[in-house]
Design a protein around this motif. Structure first.
Motif, PDB file in Angstrom:
ATOM      1  N   SER A 100       0.821  -1.208   0.000  1.00  0.00           N
ATOM      2  CA  SER A 100       0.000   0.000   0.000  1.00  0.00           C
ATOM      3  C   SER A 100       0.857   1.261   0.000  1.00  0.00           C
ATOM      4  O   SER A 100       0.327   2.364   0.069  1.00  0.00           O
ATOM      5  CB  SER A 100      -0.935   0.019   1.219  1.00  0.00           C
ATOM      6  N   ARG A 101       2.177   1.098  -0.071  1.00  0.00           N
ATOM      7  CA  ARG A 101       3.076   2.252  -0.055  1.00  0.00           C
ATOM      8  C   ARG A 101       3.897   2.304  -1.332  1.00  0.00           C
ATOM      9  O   ARG A 101       4.439   1.292  -1.786  1.00  0.00           O
ATOM     10  CB  ARG A 101       4.008   2.202   1.155  1.00  0.00           C
ATOM     11  N   SER A 102       4.005   3.493  -1.878  1.00  0.00           N
ATOM     12  CA  SER A 102       4.752   3.678  -3.116  1.00  0.00           C
ATOM     13  C   SER A 102       6.247   3.464  -2.929  1.00  0.00           C
ATOM     14  O   SER A 102       6.928   2.914  -3.793  1.00  0.00           O
ATOM     15  CB  SER A 102       4.488   5.091  -3.658  1.00  0.00           C
ATOM     16  N   TRP A 103       6.788   3.875  -1.777  1.00  0.00           N
ATOM     17  CA  TRP A 103       8.237   3.869  -1.585  1.00  0.00           C
ATOM     18  C   TRP A 103       8.852   2.468  -1.668  1.00  0.00           C
ATOM     19  O   TRP A 103       9.776   2.239  -2.469  1.00  0.00           O
ATOM     20  CB  TRP A 103       8.572   4.545  -0.260  1.00  0.00           C
ATOM     21  N   ARG A 106       8.715   0.985  -5.175  1.00  0.00           N
ATOM     22  CA  ARG A 106       9.700   1.551  -6.096  1.00  0.00           C
ATOM     23  C   ARG A 106      11.118   1.063  -5.789  1.00  0.00           C
ATOM     24  O   ARG A 106      11.932   0.936  -6.704  1.00  0.00           O
ATOM     25  CB  ARG A 106       9.626   3.078  -6.066  1.00  0.00           C
ATOM     26  N   VAL A 211       1.068   0.102  -8.906  1.00  0.00           N
ATOM     27  CA  VAL A 211       0.321   1.116  -8.164  1.00  0.00           C
ATOM     28  C   VAL A 211      -0.002   0.568  -6.786  1.00  0.00           C
ATOM     29  O   VAL A 211      -0.491  -0.557  -6.665  1.00  0.00           O
ATOM     30  CB  VAL A 211      -0.979   1.484  -8.904  1.00  0.00           C
ATOM     31  N   PRO A 212       0.293   1.307  -5.714  1.00  0.00           N
ATOM     32  CA  PRO A 212      -0.024   0.807  -4.368  1.00  0.00           C
ATOM     33  C   PRO A 212      -1.507   0.522  -4.210  1.00  0.00           C
ATOM     34  O   PRO A 212      -2.355   1.178  -4.828  1.00  0.00           O
ATOM     35  CB  PRO A 212       0.416   1.956  -3.453  1.00  0.00           C
ATOM     36  N   ALA A 217      -4.295   5.393  -2.916  1.00  0.00           N
ATOM     37  CA  ALA A 217      -3.243   5.146  -3.884  1.00  0.00           C
ATOM     38  C   ALA A 217      -3.771   5.154  -5.309  1.00  0.00           C
ATOM     39  O   ALA A 217      -3.056   5.487  -6.242  1.00  0.00           O
ATOM     40  CB  ALA A 217      -2.566   3.801  -3.589  1.00  0.00           C
ATOM     41  N   PRO A 220      -3.761   9.451  -7.580  1.00  0.00           N
ATOM     42  CA  PRO A 220      -2.455  10.016  -7.257  1.00  0.00           C
ATOM     43  C   PRO A 220      -2.568  11.453  -6.768  1.00  0.00           C
ATOM     44  O   PRO A 220      -3.598  12.106  -6.945  1.00  0.00           O
ATOM     45  CB  PRO A 220      -1.705   9.947  -8.592  1.00  0.00           C
ATOM     46  N   GLU A 247       3.350  10.922  -0.029  1.00  0.00           N
ATOM     47  CA  GLU A 247       3.564   9.480   0.074  1.00  0.00           C
ATOM     48  C   GLU A 247       3.507   9.015   1.527  1.00  0.00           C
ATOM     49  O   GLU A 247       3.006   7.925   1.820  1.00  0.00           O
ATOM     50  CB  GLU A 247       4.904   9.114  -0.562  1.00  0.00           C
ATOM     51  N   SER A 252       0.055   7.922  -3.798  1.00  0.00           N
ATOM     52  CA  SER A 252       1.057   7.729  -4.828  1.00  0.00           C
ATOM     53  C   SER A 252       1.286   9.082  -5.483  1.00  0.00           C
ATOM     54  O   SER A 252       0.399   9.617  -6.146  1.00  0.00           O
ATOM     55  CB  SER A 252       0.560   6.705  -5.857  1.00  0.00           C
ATOM     56  N   GLN A 254       3.248  12.143  -7.795  1.00  0.00           N
ATOM     57  CA  GLN A 254       4.009  12.363  -9.005  1.00  0.00           C
ATOM     58  C   GLN A 254       4.322  13.853  -9.135  1.00  0.00           C
ATOM     59  O   GLN A 254       3.502  14.693  -8.772  1.00  0.00           O
ATOM     60  CB  GLN A 254       3.237  11.876 -10.240  1.00  0.00           C
TER      61      GLN A 254
END
Length: 394
Positions: A100-103, A106, A211-212, A217, A220, A247, A252, A254
């Protein structure tokens, strides 16, 4: 001593046996190891000790690394890219929060991109996932099933996850067996099938990360930047900090350059960071007015003036005031102005939350193609009216 037949030579030069990845928010200027799960460090140290016991590293090679060992400065993404470039094996601690987290997603994608660039035919081979916290049975993805493979023959692992086994004394024997099993896999991959040297992309350059999961999420958060010509807008520290704040709050994020904003905020809340020097040239205020006249309610403009700029007292403050006056006159009373880093740090969480709330309240809903909604009614079929859907004929 001659090497065993069929075994490749271990990697030479500097490098790291494994990189440990886990669920945590994007780092920021306030991020400290205290924000993270303390049992991650315990597990990291235990695994490092077990890998060290099995390994035969060449001079200069490290055993393991995770983000709490990196300098948490302004270029943490570059430091992470360097660590991911050096790692032979990527060990993600899977939990519902991980996806559930973008970090962390990635981090994983950066490593996979690096493995692909090295020419390895199997990019997943050097990823050894661990089930950190169990998932509901209906949420067992292929990634989770791979993590479950580590615990073959150890039922307590699938039932409780590695975190519980790490914490609780009754599971010490199972925990020790799993550490030895994982460490053996890490060492075999590193020493028998080493990755060729290749750089991992920075996390802000990763484009293919999943995508989280979670409602937030799926929508974005956009950090848009208006700056004078010649300025690299996408690498401005304030833009990256704003994205990191979003985040950490579960979005998420950008970062995008802003021109006329056409379509940029159609399906996403966001913040518009305005460098007042963008209004310094001929027609600058008029251009800004045209570019911001149709901002939706879920976008918060923030004018970023820098008091440390030698030109601030001479002209910068006046330009910032002119931009704020223009925004206010245009009806954008939610616009804010900051001139110090601390001010910006203090207001960003509220801005992200406000923009998201306004988006949910005011944005148009975009259902999937072919979707048709039917108004629900508390009336029984017998009390249907011509406005109700017609009953099927028998």
């Amino acid at each position: 001593m001659t090497q065993a037949s069929g075994a490749a030579a271990p990697p030479t030069g500097r490098g790291t046996y494994f990189f440990l990845s886990y669920a945590h928010p994007a780092p920021s200027s306030e991020y400290t190891p205290a924000d993270a799960d303390p049992w991650v460090r315990v597990f990291f140290e235990d695994l490092s000790g077990e890998v060290r016991r099995h390994a035969r590293p060449p001079s200069g090679m490290e055993i393991g690394i995770f983000d709490q060992q990196l300098p948490m400065g302004s270029d943490v993404k570059a430091a992470l890219a360097g660590a991911l470039s050096d790692a032979q094996v990527f060990v993600p601690l899977y939990s519902p929060d991980y996806f559930s987290r973008s970090w962390p997603l990635r981090e994983r994608q950066s490593f996979l991109d690096r493995v692909a660039a090295s020419g390895s035919p199997d990019t997943d081979r050097h990823v050894l996932p661990v089930l950190w916290i169990p998932f509901p049975s209906w949420d067992e993805t292929p990634e989770v099933r791979r993590a479950l493979d580590l615990g073959d023959g150890i039922p307590a692992y699938a039932e409780n996850g590695m975190r519980a086994l790490c914490m609780l004394a009754p599971y010490r024997d199972d925990y020790t067996r799993l550490l030895e099993r994982l460490a053996g896999q890490i060492v075999r991959l590193t020493e028998r099938s080493p990755l060729d040297a290749s750089p991992a992309p920075r996390l802000d350059e990763v484009t293919d990360a999943p995508v989280p999961k979670g409602a937030d999420a799926e929508t974005p958060f956009v950090v848009a930047v208006m700056a004078p010509a010649g300025v690299d807008r996408l690498s401005l520290p304030v833009a990256q900090y704003a994205a990191s704040t979003a985040e950490r709050l579960g979005f998420s994020a950008q970062v995008e350059a802003y021109n006329d904003g056409s379509g940029l905020f159609a399906r996403a809340p966001g913040v518009l960071l305005i460098d007042p020097w963008a209004a310094g040239g001929p027609g600058g205020i008029q251009s800004l007015r045209a570019a911001t006249k149709d901002l939706p309610e879920w976008v918060v403009p923030v004018v970023i003036a820098d008091r440390d700029d030698p030109r601030y007292d001479e002209r910068g403050a006046r330009l910032a005031g002119e931009v704020m006056d223009m925004l206010t006159a245009a009806g954008l009373k939610r616009a804010q102005s900051v001139a110090q880093v601390k001010e910006f740090v203090d207001i960003m969480p509220n801005i992200v939350t406000h923009a998201r709330r306004q988006y949910l309240r005011n944005a148009r809903v975009h259902p999937p193609e072919g979707f048709q909604s039917t108004r629900l009614s508390l009336r029984t079929p017998e009390s249907s009216t011509p406005s109700d859907p017609p009953k099927a004929e028998r």
